[in-house]
Scaffold this motif. Structure first.
Motif, PDB file in Angstrom:
ATOM      1  N   ALA A  81      90.183 -19.106   4.372  1.00 35.56           N
ATOM      2  CA  ALA A  81      88.956 -19.483   5.596  1.00 35.56           C
ATOM      3  C   ALA A  81      88.436 -18.074   5.930  1.00 35.56           C
ATOM      4  O   ALA A  81      86.933 -18.137   6.041  1.00 35.56           O
ATOM      5  N   MET A  82      89.122 -16.879   5.982  1.00 30.40           N
ATOM      6  CA  MET A  82      88.356 -15.762   6.472  1.00 30.40           C
ATOM      7  C   MET A  82      87.696 -15.308   5.353  1.00 30.40           C
ATOM      8  O   MET A  82      86.552 -14.768   5.497  1.00 30.40           O
ATOM      9  N   GLY A  83      88.028 -15.354   4.018  1.00 33.26           N
ATOM     10  CA  GLY A  83      87.214 -14.920   3.236  1.00 33.26           C
ATOM     11  C   GLY A  83      85.889 -15.972   3.120  1.00 33.26           C
ATOM     12  O   GLY A  83      84.521 -15.260   2.717  1.00 33.26           O
ATOM     13  N   ASN A  84      85.705 -17.170   3.130  1.00 33.83           N
ATOM     14  CA  ASN A  84      84.666 -17.800   3.333  1.00 33.83           C
ATOM     15  C   ASN A  84      83.832 -17.661   4.534  1.00 33.83           C
ATOM     16  O   ASN A  84      82.524 -17.477   4.311  1.00 33.83           O
ATOM     17  N   LEU A  85      84.355 -17.156   5.607  1.00 37.39           N
ATOM     18  CA  LEU A  85      83.846 -16.852   6.704  1.00 37.39           C
ATOM     19  C   LEU A  85      82.988 -15.334   6.524  1.00 37.39           C
ATOM     20  O   LEU A  85      81.929 -15.168   6.906  1.00 37.39           O
ATOM     21  N   ILE A  86      83.736 -14.505   5.890  1.00 38.01           N
ATOM     22  CA  ILE A  86      83.125 -13.023   5.369  1.00 38.01           C
ATOM     23  C   ILE A  86      81.950 -13.274   4.524  1.00 38.01           C
ATOM     24  O   ILE A  86      80.951 -12.682   4.688  1.00 38.01           O
ATOM     25  N   GLY A  87      82.102 -14.244   3.595  1.00 42.48           N
ATOM     26  CA  GLY A  87      81.175 -14.510   2.629  1.00 42.48           C
ATOM     27  C   GLY A  87      79.894 -15.113   3.065  1.00 42.48           C
ATOM     28  O   GLY A  87      78.818 -14.701   2.985  1.00 42.48           O
ATOM     29  N   ARG A  88      79.855 -15.572   4.602  1.00 43.47           N
ATOM     30  CA  ARG A  88      78.732 -16.312   5.184  1.00 43.47           C
ATOM     31  C   ARG A  88      78.046 -15.103   6.130  1.00 43.47           C
ATOM     32  O   ARG A  88      77.193 -15.312   6.559  1.00 43.47           O
ATOM     33  N   MET A  89      78.869 -14.044   6.520  1.00 45.41           N
ATOM     34  CA  MET A  89      78.635 -12.934   7.136  1.00 45.41           C
ATOM     35  C   MET A  89      77.796 -11.909   6.334  1.00 45.41           C
ATOM     36  O   MET A  89      77.003 -11.411   6.996  1.00 45.41           O
ATOM     37  N   LEU A  90      77.876 -11.892   4.871  1.00 42.53           N
ATOM     38  CA  LEU A  90      77.261 -10.674   4.022  1.00 42.53           C
ATOM     39  C   LEU A  90      75.866 -11.496   3.673  1.00 42.53           C
ATOM     40  O   LEU A  90      75.847 -12.723   3.192  1.00 42.53           O
ATOM     41  N   PRO A  91      74.763 -10.595   3.351  1.00 40.41           N
ATOM     42  CA  PRO A  91      74.692  -9.434   3.942  1.00 40.41           C
ATOM     43  C   PRO A  91      74.383  -9.450   5.593  1.00 40.41           C
ATOM     44  O   PRO A  91      73.877 -10.307   5.952  1.00 40.41           O
ATOM     45  N   PRO A  92      74.783  -8.389   6.289  1.00 37.38           N
ATOM     46  CA  PRO A  92      74.732  -8.337   7.669  1.00 37.38           C
ATOM     47  C   PRO A  92      72.999  -8.219   7.887  1.00 37.38           C
ATOM     48  O   PRO A  92      72.412  -7.610   7.039  1.00 37.38           O
ATOM     49  N   THR A  93      72.364  -8.870   8.886  1.00 35.04           N
ATOM     50  CA  THR A  93      70.929  -8.926   9.357  1.00 35.04           C
ATOM     51  C   THR A  93      70.842  -8.573  10.778  1.00 35.04           C
ATOM     52  O   THR A  93      71.860  -8.677  11.537  1.00 35.04           O
ATOM     53  N   PHE A  94      69.664  -8.231  11.229  1.00 32.56           N
ATOM     54  CA  PHE A  94      69.476  -7.806  12.343  1.00 32.56           C
ATOM     55  C   PHE A  94      68.456  -8.520  13.240  1.00 32.56           C
ATOM     56  O   PHE A  94      67.324  -8.494  12.542  1.00 32.56           O
ATOM     57  N   GLU A  95      68.488  -9.025  14.258  1.00 32.06           N
ATOM     58  CA  GLU A  95      67.494  -9.636  15.030  1.00 32.06           C
ATOM     59  C   GLU A  95      66.700  -8.496  15.623  1.00 32.06           C
ATOM     60  O   GLU A  95      66.742  -7.531  16.111  1.00 32.06           O
ATOM     61  N   VAL A  96      64.984  -8.879  15.441  1.00 31.10           N
ATOM     62  CA  VAL A  96      64.186  -7.856  15.477  1.00 31.10           C
ATOM     63  C   VAL A  96      63.044  -8.581  16.685  1.00 31.10           C
ATOM     64  O   VAL A  96      62.666  -9.660  16.403  1.00 31.10           O
ATOM     65  N   ASP A  97      62.938  -7.998  17.671  1.00 28.27           N
ATOM     66  CA  ASP A  97      62.012  -8.539  18.816  1.00 28.27           C
ATOM     67  C   ASP A  97      60.474  -8.643  18.220  1.00 28.27           C
ATOM     68  O   ASP A  97      60.215  -7.678  17.637  1.00 28.27           O
ATOM     69  N   ARG A  98      59.583  -9.384  18.340  1.00 29.53           N
ATOM     70  CA  ARG A  98      58.303  -9.558  18.086  1.00 29.53           C
ATOM     71  C   ARG A  98      57.525  -8.396  18.790  1.00 29.53           C
ATOM     72  O   ARG A  98      56.807  -7.643  18.174  1.00 29.53           O
ATOM     73  N   VAL A  99      57.844  -8.308  20.044  1.00 29.70           N
ATOM     74  CA  VAL A  99      57.257  -7.443  20.810  1.00 29.70           C
ATOM     75  C   VAL A  99      58.132  -6.771  21.925  1.00 29.70           C
ATOM     76  O   VAL A  99      58.865  -7.700  22.527  1.00 29.70           O
TER      77      VAL A  99
END
Length: 330
Positions: A81-99
């Motif tokens: 289960a942890m392996g599946n969760l880590i697979g859903r996490m990769l690759p990491p992304t970052f939320e960026v504000d429009r302004v």
């Protein structure tokens, strides 16, 4: 006056010295007996202790046994289960504000104000969004909460530590009452304080500040009082002999001796409060925890990993800075 040894005495002294320099012969049988000695016998008390430890371990395992609701059928299921969760996490992304409008205020006056707009950069055949990350603002808010919460706890702990220390408490009854109150406050975690303050004054970072301050004051007062109990009473008596008041005695005799420990404990509690402030965000107390809660609730696990990485970097920087402070001032 010198003493001249006779030839017989000189010979005896020489032979004694030579015999001392020689090692005593090793008794092989005694060494064999030590190596092959039987196992030590266990007394009835030892058997009872072993049975009690086994009983406590069995009771603990029974309480932590996974239930059918955990959907664990084998020992490998949690790792899968942890392996599946880590697979859903990769690759990491970052939320960026429009302004993002950024303003820096100093004593209520705006010193600097500017806006950061989101843009797209093509690099290595991929589109990269560049702009302000909300997680950075959340981390700054968490650090601000930890700073103000720790300072609030220190301001409350300093006078209480005088009443909670044996050598400075004005009366044994006051000492016992303050200790009882501190034990009560230490038994309530910061998360419970956060829930109480959220219900009382609403959501927001100020709720987290109050939760951190009241959640830390019990433990901080205890370590402060123990530091006061370790001071040299001779300096305190010397200041008292000059006719100094209680406050003057505290300022000129107690604080100079206990100040290094005060600073060390304050830095340690600040580091701890940064981590606690992250958890408080899950109940609406602001900070990066609120952002992590949002990502978890929306199953945005890639953004959750990105925010976690930023938090790890921030905590590492704080840890290095705290180590420098301790080495510099303590």
């Amino acid at each position: 006056m010198t003493t001249k040894l006779t030839p017989t005495a000189a010979a005896l002294s020489s032979s004694k010295t030579q015999s001392n320099e020689k090692e005593a012969p090793v008794d092989v049988e005694s060494v064999r007996a030590q190596l092959l000695r039987p196992y030590p016998s266990i007394s009835l008390r030892g058997i009872l202790i072993i049975l009690i430890v086994i009983g406590i371990l069995s009771w603990s395992l029974a309480g932590s046994e996974p239930s059918p609701a955990n959907r664990v059928n084998s020992i490998f299921d949690p790792f899968i289960a942890m392996g599946n969760l880590i697979g859903r996490m990769l690759p990491p992304t970052f939320e960026v504000d429009r302004v993002r409008n950024v303003s820096i205020d100093l004593f209520g006056n705006q010193v600097l104000s500017f806006a950061i707009e989101r843009s797209t950069l093509q690099l290595f055949g991929a589109n990269w969004q560049i702009g302000w990350l909300p997680v950075i603002s959340a981390v700054f808010e968490t650090i601000q909460m930890a700073i103000i919460g720790t300072i609030g706890a220190v301001l409350m702990a300093l006078p209480l530590s005088l009443l909670a220390a044996r050598n400075t408490s004005p009366h044994p009854a006051i000492y016992q009452i303050v200790r009882l109150v501190l034990n009560f406050m230490r038994s309530i975690p910061e998360l419970v304080f956060a829930l109480l303050f959220v219900a009382a004054i609403g959501l927001g970072p100020f709720t987290g500040v109050l939760a951190l301050a009241f959640g830390s004051v019990g433990s901080l007062t205890r370590v402060f009082s123990e530091a006061i109990e370790q001071i040299d009473p001779a300096q305190v008596n010397a200041v008292k002999a000059t006719g100094a008041s209680g406050i003057q005695n505290f300022v000129y005799a107690v604080i100079p001796q206990a100040l290094p420990l005060f600073i060390s404990y304050t830095i340690i509690f600040f580091e701890s409060n940064v981590r606690h402030a992250t958890i408080l965000g899950y109940v609406g107390a602001g900070g990066v925890g609120f952002l992590l809660f949002k990502y978890t609730g929306t199953s945005a696990y890639d953004m959750l990993l990105g925010a976690t990485l930023v938090l790890v970097v921030a905590v590492t920087i704080i840890d290095r800075f705290s180590s420098w402070l301790r080495a510099r001032f303590i």
